[in-house]
Design an enzyme around this catalytic site. Structure first.
Site, mmCIF file in Angstrom:
data_model
loop_
_atom_site.group_PDB
_atom_site.id
_atom_site.type_symbol
_atom_site.label_atom_id
_atom_site.label_comp_id
_atom_site.label_asym_id
_atom_site.label_seq_id
_atom_site.Cartn_x
_atom_site.Cartn_y
_atom_site.Cartn_z
ATOM 1 N N VAL A 40 -16.411 28.741 -8.448
ATOM 2 C CA VAL A 40 -15.402 29.716 -8.857
ATOM 3 C C VAL A 40 -15.820 30.293 -10.207
ATOM 4 O O VAL A 40 -16.352 29.571 -11.067
ATOM 5 C CB VAL A 40 -14.003 29.066 -8.967
ATOM 6 C CG1 VAL A 40 -12.944 30.103 -9.317
ATOM 7 C CG2 VAL A 40 -13.648 28.373 -7.654
ATOM 8 N N TYR A 74 -18.993 14.535 -12.760
ATOM 9 C CA TYR A 74 -17.852 15.388 -12.393
ATOM 10 C C TYR A 74 -17.527 15.181 -10.914
ATOM 11 O O TYR A 74 -16.363 15.027 -10.535
ATOM 12 C CB TYR A 74 -18.189 16.852 -12.668
ATOM 13 C CG TYR A 74 -17.220 17.846 -12.080
ATOM 14 C CD1 TYR A 74 -16.002 18.114 -12.697
ATOM 15 C CD2 TYR A 74 -17.529 18.536 -10.899
ATOM 16 C CE1 TYR A 74 -15.115 19.033 -12.161
ATOM 17 C CE2 TYR A 74 -16.643 19.456 -10.356
ATOM 18 C CZ TYR A 74 -15.440 19.697 -10.988
ATOM 19 O OH TYR A 74 -14.562 20.602 -10.448
ATOM 20 N N THR A 117 1.573 24.685 -18.424
ATOM 21 C CA THR A 117 1.211 23.712 -19.442
ATOM 22 C C THR A 117 -0.245 23.855 -19.845
ATOM 23 O O THR A 117 -1.105 24.235 -19.045
ATOM 24 C CB THR A 117 1.464 22.269 -18.954
ATOM 25 O OG1 THR A 117 0.390 21.859 -18.091
ATOM 26 C CG2 THR A 117 2.794 22.161 -18.225
ATOM 27 N N LYS A 119 -14.003 13.847 -9.148
ATOM 28 C CA LYS A 119 -13.281 14.586 -8.108
ATOM 29 C C LYS A 119 -13.212 13.782 -6.806
ATOM 30 O O LYS A 119 -12.270 13.946 -6.030
ATOM 31 C CB LYS A 119 -13.937 15.947 -7.878
ATOM 32 C CG LYS A 119 -13.746 16.927 -9.025
ATOM 33 C CD LYS A 119 -12.274 17.251 -9.262
ATOM 34 C CE LYS A 119 -12.087 18.358 -10.279
ATOM 35 N NZ LYS A 119 -10.664 18.712 -10.487
ATOM 36 N N ASP A 163 -1.341 17.703 -22.861
ATOM 37 C CA ASP A 163 -2.663 17.115 -22.689
ATOM 38 C C ASP A 163 -2.479 16.035 -21.635
ATOM 39 O O ASP A 163 -1.737 15.066 -21.853
ATOM 40 C CB ASP A 163 -3.143 16.520 -24.013
ATOM 41 C CG ASP A 163 -4.522 15.880 -23.914
ATOM 42 O OD1 ASP A 163 -4.936 15.505 -22.806
ATOM 43 O OD2 ASP A 163 -5.175 15.735 -24.962
#
Length: 246
Positions: free
Chosen positions: A180, A147, A39, A151, A60
């Site tokens: 990453v 952010y 998706t 998380k 979304d």
């Protein structure tokens, strides 16, 4: 926690068009998954992946109607991967709007998907949920403070879901990656692990039944420090940020 086999599973991956999501989709196919619902807000970005086990869906994760439409009845392995990050401080003029966007995608998106798919997982024998979090969700990284907060919310949701969905046989895995090499982390001037290596480490962790998955060298070291002393890991992060700013 029960280990989960990848081979033959029917998986759904959010944010599958790039970064860790794209790498997870490819890794699942290589590990013998039965089907992957890949998706993205723009599924056309995945047209180059050609495999009969591959199903493209527009999703979304902030759109409740699209979540309902994407809730395939045969899914037994869910990857909450879609995410956004704002690289700015708490005094930035746009921080409030960006923080709300992060919470909508990184926390409310997975929550809505869990709400929608939990009954499906129960009907399909329990299955598993994999929440792609971040080491920043365990100890806030000051250069991405909002952010990190989103998380942290996902980590809290992971803990709750592990208990609440455990009674229906659903395993819930939390992934706590370090830096990453993706578009999201382009501005971070520090060593990064490839999305491919992270994806395979995540699948290894699922098959090993690891509740907390630290899928890269930075994360593994951080995880050991965090388990020993959360406060020490906070000091470790502060020292790292200071060295980057020097």
């Amino acid at each position: 926690m029960n280990a989960r086999k990848i081979k033959g599973a029917v998986a759904l991956v959010t944010g599958a068009n790039r970064g860790i999501g794209r790498a997870l989709t490819e890794a699942l196919l290589s590990r013998g998954v039965g089907k992957v619902y890949a998706t993205a807000r723009n599924p056309e970005a995945l047209r180059d992946l050609r495999d009969e086990r591959f199903v493209l869906l527009r999703l979304d994760v902030t759109d409740a109607d699209q979540i309902s439409a994407a809730a395939a009845s045969d899914v037994d392995l869910v990857f909450n991967n879609a995410g956004v990050a704002f690289m700015g401080g708490i005094a930035d003029s746009i921080v409030i709007g960006q923080a709300r966007r992060e919470m909508e995608v990184n926390y409310f998106g997975p929550l809505q998907l869990l709400q929608c798919l939990a009954p499906t997982l129960a009907r399909n024998g329990g299955g598993a949920v994999v929440n792609i979090g971040s080491a920043a969700g365990l100890t806030n990284l000051p250069f991405v403070p909002t952010y990190s907060a989103s998380k942290a919310a996902l980590h809290s949701l992971t803990q709750a879901a592990r208990i609440l969905l455990g009674s229906q046989g659903t395993s819930v895995f939390g992934v706590y990656a370090g830096p990453v090499d993706t578009d999201m982390s382009r501005e971070l001037a520090m060593p990064k692990t490839s999305p491919r290596d992270v994806a395979f480490a995540i699948l290894d962790g699922i098959e090993a039944g690891q509740e907390y998955i630290f899928p890269d060298p930075f994360a593994a070291d951080f995880g050991r420090q965090f388990e020993s002393s959360p406060k020490a890991s906070e000091r470790q992060v502060a020292a790292m940020v200071a060295s980057l700013a020097a």
